[in-house]
Design an enzyme around this catalytic site. Sequence first.
Site, PDB file in Angstrom:
ATOM      1  N   TYR A  71       0.850  -0.939   0.100  1.00 33.19           N
ATOM      2  CA  TYR A  71       0.011   0.085  -0.122  1.00 33.19           C
ATOM      3  C   TYR A  71       0.808   1.478  -0.260  1.00 33.19           C
ATOM      4  O   TYR A  71       2.244   1.443   0.894  1.00 33.19           O
ATOM      5  CB  TYR A  71      -0.879  -0.044   1.067  1.00 33.19           C
ATOM      6  CG  TYR A  71      -1.777  -1.069   1.281  1.00 33.19           C
ATOM      7  CD1 TYR A  71      -2.617  -1.482   0.022  1.00 33.19           C
ATOM      8  CD2 TYR A  71      -2.477  -1.165   2.062  1.00 33.19           C
ATOM      9  CE1 TYR A  71      -3.053  -2.820   0.336  1.00 33.19           C
ATOM     10  CE2 TYR A  71      -3.530  -2.193   2.879  1.00 33.19           C
ATOM     11  CZ  TYR A  71      -3.702  -2.841   1.177  1.00 33.19           C
ATOM     12  OH  TYR A  71      -5.193  -3.836   1.362  1.00 33.19           O
ATOM     13  N   PHE A 226     -13.949  -4.804   0.792  1.00 32.83           N
ATOM     14  CA  PHE A 226     -14.856  -3.563   0.344  1.00 32.83           C
ATOM     15  C   PHE A 226     -15.806  -3.933   0.959  1.00 32.83           C
ATOM     16  O   PHE A 226     -16.685  -4.241   0.406  1.00 32.83           O
ATOM     17  CB  PHE A 226     -14.742  -4.041  -1.093  1.00 32.83           C
ATOM     18  CG  PHE A 226     -13.634  -4.316  -2.573  1.00 32.83           C
ATOM     19  CD1 PHE A 226     -12.492  -3.201  -2.193  1.00 32.83           C
ATOM     20  CD2 PHE A 226     -13.119  -4.705  -3.225  1.00 32.83           C
ATOM     21  CE1 PHE A 226     -11.750  -2.546  -2.758  1.00 32.83           C
ATOM     22  CE2 PHE A 226     -12.723  -4.756  -3.988  1.00 32.83           C
ATOM     23  CZ  PHE A 226     -11.280  -3.781  -3.755  1.00 32.83           C
ATOM     24  N   PRO A 227     -16.034  -4.037   2.164  1.00 36.11           N
ATOM     25  CA  PRO A 227     -17.286  -4.777   2.407  1.00 36.11           C
ATOM     26  C   PRO A 227     -18.344  -2.688   2.447  1.00 36.11           C
ATOM     27  O   PRO A 227     -19.478  -3.376   2.911  1.00 36.11           O
ATOM     28  CB  PRO A 227     -17.095  -3.655   4.443  1.00 36.11           C
ATOM     29  CG  PRO A 227     -15.475  -3.312   4.223  1.00 36.11           C
ATOM     30  CD  PRO A 227     -14.694  -3.457   3.440  1.00 36.11           C
ATOM     31  N   LEU A 228     -18.017  -1.448   2.359  1.00 39.69           N
ATOM     32  CA  LEU A 228     -18.679  -1.187   1.314  1.00 39.69           C
ATOM     33  C   LEU A 228     -18.940  -1.054  -0.207  1.00 39.69           C
ATOM     34  O   LEU A 228     -19.795  -0.098  -1.017  1.00 39.69           O
ATOM     35  CB  LEU A 228     -18.123   0.723   1.781  1.00 39.69           C
ATOM     36  CG  LEU A 228     -18.445   0.404   3.442  1.00 39.69           C
ATOM     37  CD1 LEU A 228     -17.977   2.071   3.762  1.00 39.69           C
ATOM     38  CD2 LEU A 228     -20.224   0.610   3.763  1.00 39.69           C
ATOM     39  N   GLY A 229     -18.273  -2.050  -0.748  1.00 37.33           N
ATOM     40  CA  GLY A 229     -18.602  -1.410  -2.353  1.00 37.33           C
ATOM     41  C   GLY A 229     -16.806  -1.258  -2.182  1.00 37.33           C
ATOM     42  O   GLY A 229     -17.016  -0.622  -3.800  1.00 37.33           O
ATOM     43  N   GLY A 230     -16.238  -0.704  -1.409  1.00 44.36           N
ATOM     44  CA  GLY A 230     -15.068  -0.448  -2.565  1.00 44.36           C
ATOM     45  C   GLY A 230     -14.502   0.603  -3.283  1.00 44.36           C
ATOM     46  O   GLY A 230     -15.616   1.706  -3.302  1.00 44.36           O
ATOM     47  N   PRO A 233     -14.037   1.582  -9.381  1.00 45.94           N
ATOM     48  CA  PRO A 233     -14.781   1.221 -10.498  1.00 45.94           C
ATOM     49  C   PRO A 233     -15.831  -0.110 -10.732  1.00 45.94           C
ATOM     50  O   PRO A 233     -14.619  -1.070 -10.806  1.00 45.94           O
ATOM     51  CB  PRO A 233     -14.521   1.837 -11.824  1.00 45.94           C
ATOM     52  CG  PRO A 233     -13.484   2.585 -12.136  1.00 45.94           C
ATOM     53  CD  PRO A 233     -12.915   1.877 -10.119  1.00 45.94           C
TER      54      PRO A 233
HETATM   55  N1  NAP Z   1      -7.238  -8.575   1.119  1.00 45.10           N
HETATM   56  C1  NAP Z   1      -7.134  -7.700   0.414  1.00 45.10           C
HETATM   57  O1  NAP Z   1      -6.917  -8.466  -1.170  1.00 45.10           O
HETATM   58  C2  NAP Z   1      -7.722  -6.893   0.631  1.00 45.10           C
HETATM   59  C3  NAP Z   1      -8.386  -6.021  -0.786  1.00 45.10           C
HETATM   60  C4  NAP Z   1      -8.818  -5.142  -0.750  1.00 45.10           C
HETATM   61  C5  NAP Z   1      -8.713  -4.337   0.446  1.00 45.10           C
HETATM   62  N2  NAP Z   1      -8.471  -5.531   1.193  1.00 45.10           N
HETATM   63  C6  NAP Z   1      -8.301  -4.286   2.411  1.00 45.10           C
HETATM   64  O2  NAP Z   1     -10.243  -3.731   2.929  1.00 45.10           O
HETATM   65  C7  NAP Z   1     -10.063  -2.485   3.473  1.00 45.10           C
HETATM   66  C8  NAP Z   1     -11.480  -2.611   3.406  1.00 45.10           C
HETATM   67  O3  NAP Z   1     -11.164  -2.291   1.921  1.00 45.10           O
HETATM   68  P1  NAP Z   1     -11.565  -1.148   0.813  1.00 45.10           P
HETATM   69  O4  NAP Z   1     -11.011   0.524   1.295  1.00 45.10           O
HETATM   70  O5  NAP Z   1     -10.891  -1.359  -0.351  1.00 45.10           O
HETATM   71  O6  NAP Z   1     -12.857  -0.771   0.481  1.00 45.10           O
HETATM   72  P2  NAP Z   1     -14.099  -0.329   1.705  1.00 45.10           P
HETATM   73  O7  NAP Z   1     -14.407  -0.172   2.953  1.00 45.10           O
HETATM   74  O8  NAP Z   1     -15.484  -0.655   0.511  1.00 45.10           O
HETATM   75  O9  NAP Z   1     -14.967   1.202   0.713  1.00 45.10           O
HETATM   76  C9  NAP Z   1     -13.705   2.381   0.916  1.00 45.10           C
HETATM   77  C10 NAP Z   1     -14.864   3.729   0.468  1.00 45.10           C
HETATM   78  O10 NAP Z   1     -15.550   4.120   1.037  1.00 45.10           O
HETATM   79  C11 NAP Z   1     -15.660   5.213   0.899  1.00 45.10           C
HETATM   80  N3  NAP Z   1     -16.551   5.366   2.578  1.00 45.10           N
HETATM   81  C12 NAP Z   1     -15.455   4.562   3.668  1.00 45.10           C
HETATM   82  N4  NAP Z   1     -16.318   4.800   4.210  1.00 45.10           N
HETATM   83  C13 NAP Z   1     -17.691   6.102   4.378  1.00 45.10           C
HETATM   84  C14 NAP Z   1     -18.414   6.574   5.094  1.00 45.10           C
HETATM   85  N5  NAP Z   1     -18.734   6.494   6.447  1.00 45.10           N
HETATM   86  N6  NAP Z   1     -19.346   7.199   3.961  1.00 45.10           N
HETATM   87  C15 NAP Z   1     -18.994   7.178   2.508  1.00 45.10           C
HETATM   88  N7  NAP Z   1     -18.087   7.347   1.892  1.00 45.10           N
HETATM   89  C16 NAP Z   1     -17.693   6.196   3.346  1.00 45.10           C
HETATM   90  C17 NAP Z   1     -13.964   5.650   1.173  1.00 45.10           C
HETATM   91  O11 NAP Z   1     -14.378   6.902   0.857  1.00 45.10           O
HETATM   92  P3  NAP Z   1     -13.284   8.388   1.998  1.00 45.10           P
HETATM   93  O12 NAP Z   1     -12.193   7.817   2.434  1.00 45.10           O
HETATM   94  O13 NAP Z   1     -13.842   9.370   1.755  1.00 45.10           O
HETATM   95  O14 NAP Z   1     -14.308   7.935   3.236  1.00 45.10           O
HETATM   96  C18 NAP Z   1     -13.639   4.819   0.018  1.00 45.10           C
HETATM   97  O15 NAP Z   1     -14.118   5.525  -1.430  1.00 45.10           O
HETATM   98  C19 NAP Z   1      -8.576  -1.595   2.793  1.00 45.10           C
HETATM   99  O16 NAP Z   1      -8.872  -0.904   3.567  1.00 45.10           O
HETATM  100  C20 NAP Z   1      -8.289  -2.307   2.724  1.00 45.10           C
HETATM  101  O17 NAP Z   1      -6.980  -2.284   4.027  1.00 45.10           O
HETATM  102  C21 NAP Z   1      -7.767  -6.136   1.329  1.00 45.10           C
END
Ligand code: NAP
Length: 314
Positions: A71, A226-230, A233
């Site tokens: 990262y 991607f608990p919120l869909g990441g 796109p």
């Molecule tokens: N094992 C793997 O291969 C793998 C792959 C991907 C990710 N991960 C891990 O999983 C974690 C979570 O995934 P992710 O960060 O990709 O996706 P996510 O948590 O599903 O979503 C992140 C997105 O949602 C937005 N967001 C978050 N909280 C929000 C809120 N309260 N209101 C509105 N928008 C919100 C963020 O934007 P803002 O920054 O503007 O809030 C960002 O665009 C990562 O951070 C990483 O540590 C692991």
Amino acid sequence: MTTTGTSSSRTTATGAPRPGGPGPLAGRTVSRIGYGAMQLERLRGDRSGAVALLRQAVELGVDHVDTAHFYGEGFVNGVIRDALRPEDGVLVVSKVGADPDPDGPLPLRPAQRPEELRASVEGNLTSLGVDQVPVVNLRRLDSGPGLRAEGDQVVDLDDQLAVMTAMRDEGKIGAIGLSSVTADGLLRALPAGIVCVQNAYSLVTREDEDMVGICAAEGIAWVPYFPLGGAFPGIPKVTEEPAVLAAARSLGSTPSQVGLAWLLQHTPNTLLIPGTADPDHLEANVAAGAISLDEATIASLDAVPSRSAALRFD
Ligand SMILES: NC(=O)c1ccc[n+]([C@@H]2O[C@H](COP(=O)([O-])OP(=O)(O)OC[C@H]3O[C@@H](n4cnc5c(N)ncnc54)[C@H](OP(=O)(O)O)[C@@H]3O)[C@@H](O)[C@H]2O)c1
């Protein structure tokens, strides 16, 4: 990054109440709402802001942080090293299986070979500034959106588990998790001692429902990414789902909070690592731990059809 403060099932080592309550991970108790650090990459130009965001997470009761050396090519791990103190008692979970590819669309390239996994653990030890990474996920390329292995990057799972368990024996890693793995892969890996599984999964993307059940039965933490869909796109967004928007309106909460609360209630072995670079979003995500969805709301959310997730590079 090891616990020296006194945590309990109710409070973290800093004395903060646990958002979402307590959950087990790698023989420890952590708050069920943790933090995914990948979005901190976006704060490369604001390092002090990134450190402050992590401090805010700790103050809010987060004591489980997900990261990777790749990262921001070590940037995010460096922020974690600077922001977290041993007395915070934060369990840091990293992952191996990919290397940075700054000019690529993702920007990652597979690094699945045993010697690459070992080099990546060494990279994590250096950038985190620790002697042991408490948990390391072996990020396979078998399921979910994103990279797939080709050529010499197609590596037998047993060969990878051999190097992961060797590094655990050497004390370089504390425990082993799996990521982007199939149910067959997980079942094959169980004898190695798997403490968590990280696959892409959310209220609107539930292709891995069978994995959730296997993890629950085996006492393995289910840590959906991607608990919120990441932020990429092509992956269905929880916050665009009409049933989620309706539930948020009637609860007076935000759609993101409904998506996180649903995950917490869906299965007790779920630990959350939502990612954000925004302090207000961080606060809202932590507050989702206090939301209780009633049976009718759960039923309306359970009825949302699952859609598949595929990264799109426009
Ligand atoms: N094992 C793997 O291969 C793998 C792959 C991907 C990710 N991960 C891990 O999983 C974690 C979570 O995934 P992710 O960060 O990709 O996706 P996510 O948590 O599903 O979503 C992140 C997105 O949602 C937005 N967001 C978050 N909280 C929000 C809120 N309260 N209101 C509105 N928008 C919100 C963020 O934007 P803002 O920054 O503007 O809030 C960002 O665009 C990562 O951070 C990483 O540590 C692991």
